[in-house]
Design a protein around this motif. Sequence first.
Motif, PDB file in Angstrom:
ATOM      1  N   LEU A  84      42.036  48.077  34.639  1.00  0.00           N
ATOM      2  CA  LEU A  84      43.274  48.426  35.352  1.00  0.00           C
ATOM      3  C   LEU A  84      43.782  49.802  34.915  1.00  0.00           C
ATOM      4  CD1 LEU A  84      45.396  47.506  37.395  1.00  0.00           C
ATOM      5  CD2 LEU A  84      46.611  46.362  35.532  1.00  0.00           C
ATOM      6  N   LEU A  92      42.009  43.489  41.728  1.00  0.00           N
ATOM      7  CA  LEU A  92      42.535  43.926  40.428  1.00  0.00           C
ATOM      8  C   LEU A  92      43.818  44.727  40.627  1.00  0.00           C
ATOM      9  CD1 LEU A  92      41.946  44.092  37.298  1.00  0.00           C
ATOM     10  CD2 LEU A  92      40.994  46.360  37.777  1.00  0.00           C
ATOM     11  N   ARG A 114      35.522  36.360  35.940  1.00  0.00           N
ATOM     12  CA  ARG A 114      36.019  36.291  34.546  1.00  0.00           C
ATOM     13  C   ARG A 114      34.959  35.668  33.621  1.00  0.00           C
ATOM     14  NH1 ARG A 114      41.058  37.318  33.279  1.00  0.00           N
ATOM     15  NH2 ARG A 114      41.153  35.681  31.706  1.00  0.00           N
ATOM     16  N   ASN A 163      38.051  38.507  28.461  1.00  0.00           N
ATOM     17  CA  ASN A 163      38.151  38.837  29.886  1.00  0.00           C
ATOM     18  C   ASN A 163      39.518  39.401  30.257  1.00  0.00           C
ATOM     19  OD1 ASN A 163      35.666  38.110  31.819  1.00  0.00           O
ATOM     20  ND2 ASN A 163      35.565  36.948  29.918  1.00  0.00           N
ATOM     21  N   ASN A 164      40.574  38.949  29.583  1.00  0.00           N
ATOM     22  CA  ASN A 164      41.899  39.565  29.777  1.00  0.00           C
ATOM     23  C   ASN A 164      41.870  41.025  29.328  1.00  0.00           C
ATOM     24  OD1 ASN A 164      43.062  37.223  30.755  1.00  0.00           O
ATOM     25  ND2 ASN A 164      43.852  36.566  28.777  1.00  0.00           N
ATOM     26  N   ALA A 215      32.812  40.214  36.396  1.00  0.00           N
ATOM     27  CA  ALA A 215      34.192  40.680  36.156  1.00  0.00           C
ATOM     28  C   ALA A 215      35.157  39.900  37.031  1.00  0.00           C
ATOM     29  CB  ALA A 215      34.313  42.171  36.446  1.00  0.00           C
ATOM     30  N   SER A 216      34.779  39.710  38.281  1.00  0.00           N
ATOM     31  CA  SER A 216      35.642  38.996  39.212  1.00  0.00           C
ATOM     32  C   SER A 216      35.755  37.518  38.851  1.00  0.00           C
ATOM     33  CB  SER A 216      35.085  39.149  40.618  1.00  0.00           C
ATOM     34  OG  SER A 216      35.888  38.466  41.523  1.00  0.00           O
ATOM     35  N   HIS A 274      39.210  43.021  29.204  1.00  0.00           N
ATOM     36  CA  HIS A 274      38.461  43.799  30.218  1.00  0.00           C
ATOM     37  C   HIS A 274      39.359  44.131  31.411  1.00  0.00           C
ATOM     38  CE1 HIS A 274      34.420  44.135  28.707  1.00  0.00           C
ATOM     39  NE2 HIS A 274      34.278  42.830  28.531  1.00  0.00           N
ATOM     40  N   ASP A 275      40.135  43.147  31.880  1.00  0.00           N
ATOM     41  CA  ASP A 275      41.043  43.400  33.011  1.00  0.00           C
ATOM     42  C   ASP A 275      42.010  44.541  32.693  1.00  0.00           C
ATOM     43  OD1 ASP A 275      39.951  41.470  34.635  1.00  0.00           O
ATOM     44  OD2 ASP A 275      41.781  40.300  34.883  1.00  0.00           O
ATOM     45  N   ASP A 276      42.571  44.522  31.484  1.00  0.00           N
ATOM     46  CA  ASP A 276      43.506  45.584  31.064  1.00  0.00           C
ATOM     47  C   ASP A 276      42.815  46.944  31.038  1.00  0.00           C
ATOM     48  OD1 ASP A 276      45.567  43.804  30.768  1.00  0.00           O
ATOM     49  OD2 ASP A 276      45.442  43.669  28.586  1.00  0.00           O
TER      50      ASP A 276
END
Length: 320
Positions: A32, A153, A64, A24-25, A61-62, A27-29
């Motif tokens: 972004l 995000l 996580r 999940n980290n 996604a939100s 995916h955030d990267d």
Amino acid sequence: MSYEDIRKWREQHIHEQIDHEQLNNFHDDLMLKTVQLAMEKVKEEQGEVPAPFAFFLMGSASRREQSIWSDQDHGIIFDGPKQHQTYFQKLGTEIVDGMELVGYERCEGKVMASESRWTKSVEGWKQQITNWLDEESWQSLRHFSTFFDSRVLLGEERLLADVKQVTFSYIQSHPKIINRLVDNVGFIRKGVGVFGQILPEQSGKRTGQINIKTTALFPFVNALRLLVLCNQVMKTPTIERFAALKTKYSFLTEYQILFESLLAFKFQFTKDAVEYEEVHYIPLKKLSKKDKQELKEYMKKGAELFERTKNTIEKECSKW
């Protein structure tokens, strides 16, 4: 950097993620980088961003809770007059196109920042949320729950917090709405039969597979959303919601441990999925006897937690 570069980076490294949190980290990267690139492209064509804004995620996604494949659920809030709508919808459209190129499928239900329903000014958002709650239809409350599971995000976190505050005020002055929200997510898809057998899909492409999202994950997710609404807690990831509430509700500790274990279970059995639809299903033939017992426990305890949440809300929140 191009969208193609980000897609290649995704393909090269996504299988290196060793657990649910790392994934999940990652995916955030990815998201972004994609949004930042979309902003640069729109800036070149349309000029500088005209007002403070927040780009926020919704859905798994939100919270996580993404798997190796994920679709798009996102929106934009901007702090300024309605005339800036055109700019931000163009930005939303560029983000949708960019994310698709990177490997995130478009949302079938069009819960994306390219749509006017999901990109609005602060005032527009406040009005829309009030309208959704006033309407009390199945669809409007579904839209509301989708929105409430949101996390910034990129951009101004205060804008999303400001809009969510309207929700808490509304619920306090209309306490009966919480019962309607309970009913809206109250259907729990049965995953275990009367004889204790797991109930997989009986026809079509997914015959012999169990939908882990609807039968196991959703009861936990929906229960915790209702409890944070009742207690005016802003946290969005389900794990963070457990952490914020378990001091008040000690019974949640057991369910948090189970939920974390469920996320690890889902990661283990979906990490080799080759397409988005696959990440919600686990073929029963992949599961050992012990795995099946574990899965049954998640389903049973999720339904139990939802029932306890309903009772708690009945006592505490719907009679303000």
